[in-house]
Design an enzyme around this catalytic site. Structure first.
Site, PDB file in Angstrom:
ATOM      1  N   GLY A  53       0.733  -1.273   0.241  1.00 53.78           N
ATOM      2  CA  GLY A  53       0.083  -0.054   0.241  1.00 53.78           C
ATOM      3  C   GLY A  53       0.899   1.226   0.098  1.00 53.78           C
ATOM      4  CB  CYS A  80       5.487  -3.926  -0.055  1.00 53.63           C
ATOM      5  SG  CYS A  80       6.293  -2.258  -0.576  1.00 53.63           S
ATOM      6  CE1 TYR A  81       1.695   1.144   5.671  1.00 55.88           C
ATOM      7  CE2 TYR A  81      -0.001  -0.513   5.561  1.00 55.88           C
ATOM      8  CZ  TYR A  81       0.533   0.590   6.103  1.00 55.88           C
ATOM      9  OH  TYR A  81      -0.138   1.149   7.276  1.00 55.88           O
ATOM     10  CG  HIS A 166       5.484  -5.622  -4.788  1.00 58.06           C
ATOM     11  ND1 HIS A 166       4.205  -5.538  -4.244  1.00 58.06           N
ATOM     12  CD2 HIS A 166       5.999  -4.422  -4.539  1.00 58.06           C
ATOM     13  CE1 HIS A 166       4.258  -4.343  -3.697  1.00 58.06           C
ATOM     14  NE2 HIS A 166       5.288  -3.899  -3.833  1.00 58.06           N
ATOM     15  CD  GLU A 168       2.292  -8.588  -5.282  1.00 60.27           C
ATOM     16  OE1 GLU A 168       3.387  -9.456  -4.803  1.00 60.27           O
ATOM     17  OE2 GLU A 168       2.308  -7.597  -4.959  1.00 60.27           O
ATOM     18  CG  ASP A 222     -19.190 -12.076 -17.978  1.00 61.86           C
ATOM     19  OD1 ASP A 222     -18.183 -12.837 -18.496  1.00 61.86           O
ATOM     20  OD2 ASP A 222     -18.791 -10.650 -18.374  1.00 61.86           O
ATOM     21  CE  LYS A 363     -14.962 -11.905 -20.255  1.00 66.84           C
ATOM     22  NZ  LYS A 363     -16.186 -11.243 -20.320  1.00 66.84           N
TER      23      LYS A 363
END
Ligand code: XMP
Length: 507
Positions: A53, A80-81, A166, A168, A222, A363
């Protein structure tokens, strides 16, 4: 199903953590950072991740998780944060450091659990202005970089880990493996988030719905998948309505109806509303006014349908997870069945509750569910299409002539892209038409016809888009076919504006 909870402290990457974890078949859910301990216990996660963040932990009003979160006995990974929150919480010290942004080399000091299999060092993606200056007692350093001496820390007794980088993002080498080490080896989460499990548990959840459900079918993936899941759960208590507004792609109204009638035992009604939409749009040139008219007309038709065929207690929508997060509707751990009124411009007097079976899916996951439910590939792989249909691809007034040119030319664009193997590589491809005309020559005759605008774009999420560098031969074939096969078309232009500053649709 075993779950991992990701606390959202506002990082643009929070979503990606869930995506990465789901990729190895563990269910992960993003929740607000201040989720109450009661709600967290209800979710019953196997582990918690504090995402990054923009805040600094030493600011008084910086976002903090609830007191007591570390006493739940759950493994925690701070990113991180989130890493700095852990350092701060356990009595270490975080200081403002030199901004570190980009790829750094992380030296692995201990590869016994979180970094198991990483070797001596990896490239790690950093994006931070604060860093741990002193680590708390009970913690050890398991990785460092040139600028961050405590880039990764662990308290192996409490199973609390913090990493400054990070994992990710794709720029971190083997980042998914690090997340996997945490989720599988440290949290012992089972890899049971499969499409089959999703279908089974969602159908079970929807079976609790009482009363009738109305589902608007657009022909897109969808709403189709939402309808099929509900149908599996409550059968004929689901009524699907497909409004043919006359603004669909060439022959789409028939293709959608045939697909439903031939493949699925769904209670399906097609309403022919071409006349009402087109007459309401007559003389209207302003793009926003056109959108409003189409929206109002949909509501009008739904209202008439519910009056005749109701009562309906629920309205089904194919809302996806990113929309839920982005609209801020997500208030922590919501059930599949969420009761909220007036969503998406529904008039409150309709007084229906909203059923959103896909509200936790991305999706690509919807595509997998579609495949498992037997939805033909042709539909699953079709490009997105805007709700107001061709009204936004016809510049100026929607006239029968422009509508026909738009439909025929778009079909040519789609067919030629498929033929050339480009259709599945691009985000959207269509033709638009306005009132501009140009002179052409056919045989010995002068032809004063419309300028057809061809737009093909690449995009990942429609937030940004780049125009597609199609081979000139493909463009040439598209142009030749449009001018030869469509009476009212004289010229073809190709759009080379990206988004931003342009948008994908012209209106
Ligand atoms: P723009 O034109 O804003 O489009 O760059 C971004 C993406 O959204 C689609 N789009 C819509 N989809 N209702 C929809 O369901 C709408 O009113 C609408 N307007 C644009 C567009 O096709 C593109 O994929």
């Amino acid at each position: 199903m075993d779950k991992i909870v990701v606390l959202d402290f506002g990082s643009q990457y929070s979503h990606l953590i869930c995506r990465r974890i789901r990729e190895f078949s563990v269910y992960a859910e993003l929740v607000p950072f201040d989720i109450s301990l009661e709600e967290l216990k209800k979710i019953n996660p196997k582990g918690v991740i504090f995402a990054g963040g923009p805040a600094s932990v030493y600011n008084v009003d910086s976002p903090k998780p609830q007191n007591g979160i570390f006493d739940l006995g759950l493994p925690v990974l701070g990113i991180c944060y989130g890493h700095q929150l852990i350092v701060n919480n356990f009595g270490g010290k975080v200081k403002r450091a030199n901004k570190e942004y980009g790829s750094s080399s992380l030296t692995v000091d201990n590869d016994s659990d979180l970094f198991s299999g990483m070797g001596k060092s990896i490239r790690a993606w950093m994006s931070h202005g604060d860093a741990a200056e002193k680590i708390p007692s009970g913690f050890e350093i398991i990785g460092h970089t040139e600028n961050s001496y405590a880039a990764a820390i662990a308290n192996k007794q409490k199973l609390i880990y913090g990493i400054q980088f990070h994992p990710e993002v794709v720029h971190t080498e083997r980042g998914t493996e690090i997340l996997k080490n945490f989720v599988i080896n440290i949290c012992h989460a089972k890899q049971d988030w499969t499409i089959e499990n999703f279908i089974e548990s969602t159908v079970k959840e929807i079976s609790k719905v009482d009363g009738n459900v109305l589902c608007g079918i657009s022909g897109g993936i969808d709403s189709t998948v939402a309808a099929l899941l509900i149908q599996k759960a409550i059968g004929k208590r689901l009524k699907c309505v497909f409004v043919d507004n006359g603004l669909l792609r060439l022959n789409e109204e028939n293709e959608v109806e045939e697909m439903f009638k031939n493949n699925f035992a769904v209670n399906f009604t097609r309403i022919d509303a071409k006349e009402s939409f087109l007459s309401k749009l007559k003389g209207i040139k302003d793009p926003e006014q056109k959108r409003m008219i189409v929206g109002e007309q949909f509501i009008q038709i739904f209202t008439e349908f519910t009056e005749k065929n109701g009562p309906f207690k629920w309205l089904a929508q194919g809302t996806l997870y990113p929309d839920v997060i982005e609209s801020g509707v997500s208030k922590g751990p919501a059930a599949v069945i969420k009761t909220h009124h007036n969503v998406g411009g529904l008039p409150s007097w309709l007084n229906m509750q909203v059923l959103e079976p896909l509200r936790f899916l991305y999706k690509d996951e919807v595509r997998k569910v579609a495949k498992a439910l037997g939805v033909p590939d042709k539909l699953s792989n079709r490009h997105p299409f805007p709700g107001p249909g061709l009204a936004v691809r016809i510049i100026g007034e929607v006239t029968p002539e422009k509508l026909q040119i738009c439909k025929l030319a778009s079909k040519i664009v789609e067919d030629e892209l498929m033929e050339a193997g480009w259709y599945d590589k691009v985000w959207q491809a269509y033709a638009a038409v306005g009132d501009d005309r140009a002179v052409g020559v056919v045989g010995d005759e002068r032809k004063y016809g419309h300028i057809v605008i061809v737009r093909v774009v690449n995009s990942i999420d429609a937030m940004t888009a780049d125009w597609t560098r199609l081979p000139p031969e493909v463009l040439e074939r598209i142009s030749n076919r449009i001018t030869n096969e469509i009476d009212g078309a004289a010229w073809v232009s190709y759009v080379i504006s990206s988004k931003p500053p342009a948008t994908i649709e012209p209106q």
